[in-house]
Design a protein around this motif. Structure first.
Motif, PDB file in Angstrom:
ATOM      1  N   UNK A 114     -37.524 -14.853 -35.453  1.00  0.00           N
ATOM      2  CA  UNK A 114     -38.746 -15.138 -34.693  1.00  0.00           C
ATOM      3  C   UNK A 114     -38.571 -14.708 -33.234  1.00  0.00           C
ATOM      4  N   UNK A 115     -37.406 -14.961 -32.660  1.00  0.00           N
ATOM      5  CA  UNK A 115     -37.112 -14.577 -31.270  1.00  0.00           C
ATOM      6  C   UNK A 115     -37.129 -13.054 -31.124  1.00  0.00           C
ATOM      7  N   UNK A 116     -36.528 -12.360 -32.103  1.00  0.00           N
ATOM      8  CA  UNK A 116     -36.481 -10.898 -32.048  1.00  0.00           C
ATOM      9  C   UNK A 116     -37.879 -10.303 -32.252  1.00  0.00           C
ATOM     10  N   UNK A 117     -38.688 -10.885 -33.109  1.00  0.00           N
ATOM     11  CA  UNK A 117     -40.057 -10.406 -33.303  1.00  0.00           C
ATOM     12  C   UNK A 117     -40.855 -10.545 -32.015  1.00  0.00           C
ATOM     13  N   UNK A 118     -40.689 -11.684 -31.355  1.00  0.00           N
ATOM     14  CA  UNK A 118     -41.377 -11.921 -30.094  1.00  0.00           C
ATOM     15  C   UNK A 118     -40.941 -10.892 -29.047  1.00  0.00           C
ATOM     16  N   UNK A 119     -39.635 -10.659 -28.948  1.00  0.00           N
ATOM     17  CA  UNK A 119     -39.115  -9.676 -27.989  1.00  0.00           C
ATOM     18  C   UNK A 119     -39.637  -8.279 -28.317  1.00  0.00           C
ATOM     19  N   UNK A 120     -39.693  -7.933 -29.600  1.00  0.00           N
ATOM     20  CA  UNK A 120     -40.208  -6.629 -30.017  1.00  0.00           C
ATOM     21  C   UNK A 120     -41.674  -6.469 -29.619  1.00  0.00           C
ATOM     22  N   UNK A 121     -42.488  -7.485 -29.900  1.00  0.00           N
ATOM     23  CA  UNK A 121     -43.904  -7.407 -29.567  1.00  0.00           C
ATOM     24  C   UNK A 121     -44.121  -7.294 -28.065  1.00  0.00           C
ATOM     25  N   UNK A 122     -43.314  -8.018 -27.284  1.00  0.00           N
ATOM     26  CA  UNK A 122     -43.418  -7.927 -25.821  1.00  0.00           C
ATOM     27  C   UNK A 122     -43.029  -6.529 -25.338  1.00  0.00           C
TER      28      UNK A 122
ATOM     29  N   UNK B 194     -44.503  -1.199 -23.273  1.00  0.00           N
ATOM     30  CA  UNK B 194     -44.503   0.268 -23.417  1.00  0.00           C
ATOM     31  C   UNK B 194     -45.931   0.801 -23.427  1.00  0.00           C
ATOM     32  N   UNK B 195     -46.825   0.108 -24.095  1.00  0.00           N
ATOM     33  CA  UNK B 195     -48.233   0.517 -24.132  1.00  0.00           C
ATOM     34  C   UNK B 195     -48.856   0.444 -22.735  1.00  0.00           C
ATOM     35  N   UNK B 196     -48.532  -0.590 -21.981  1.00  0.00           N
ATOM     36  CA  UNK B 196     -49.038  -0.711 -20.602  1.00  0.00           C
ATOM     37  C   UNK B 196     -48.515   0.413 -19.722  1.00  0.00           C
ATOM     38  N   UNK B 197     -47.250   0.748 -19.871  1.00  0.00           N
ATOM     39  CA  UNK B 197     -46.657   1.838 -19.079  1.00  0.00           C
ATOM     40  C   UNK B 197     -47.335   3.159 -19.441  1.00  0.00           C
TER      41      UNK B 197
END
Length: 179
Positions: free
Chosen positions: A42-50, A55-58
């Protein structure tokens, strides 16, 4: 013999109880490991989504910056040319100019225009007579018999220009013919 069976019979339930206790301990250890692994996922999924959102914002900001750069790329050059236009308009407003004042005004305006070109990295290509023809900077319009080496510049018909080390317009030249 019955005594042995008793002893065996009693030993069997003790072994089963110990085995059951070991199984319960092992199962609870596995459940702890499973819950830790699920929390880590769950922690890794959250980090991936963030990270994906960042990356999309950049990417979006970079596209906006590129669009702004294209839109206003010529702004500095335009700012440098406005005073040149102002001077030309003022020269035309003079009712009875003398040839000397017109010549002086044109020379000053040309200096101002040349300065604007330099500031914006728009540089002249004006080959010297006798210079070797460079097809990357010069365009030969014709060849003429001449008392100089073949494929060298005899006359410059029109200056060329580069902008930021990129050819904008080649110099138009007449070159010496091979003997």
């Amino acid at each position: 013999m019955e005594n042995m069976e008793n002893q065996s019979g009693q030993a069997q339930p003790e072994k089963n109880a110990v085995a059951e206790d070991a199984t319960v301990v092992a199962e609870s250890a596995l459940e702890v490991q499973l819950s830790e692994a699920q929390a880590k996922i769950a922690e890794m999924q959250d980090a991936f989504l963030r990270a994906k959102a960042e990356a999309e914002n950049i990417r979006r900001r970079a596209q906006e910056d590129i669009a702004r750069a294209h839109k206003f790329a010529i702004e500095g050059f335009a700012e440098a040319l406005v005073p040149v236009k102002d001077n030309l308009e003022m020269a035309l407003k003079i009712e009875t100019p003398s040839i000397e004042s017109l010549k002086e005004g044109v020379e000053m305006t040309l200096k101002q225009l040349s300065s604007a070109f330099e500031r914006n990295r728009l540089l002249e290509i004006s080959p010297e007579v006798g210079e070797k023809l460079d097809p990357m900077k010069h365009q030969a319009i014709s060849t003429v018999p001449a008392e100089q080496e073949a494929n060298t510049v005899v006359t410059v018909l029109q200056k060329g220009y580069t902008i930021a080390d990129r050819l904008l317009r080649p110099a138009l030249v007449v070159v010496a013919q091979g003997k």
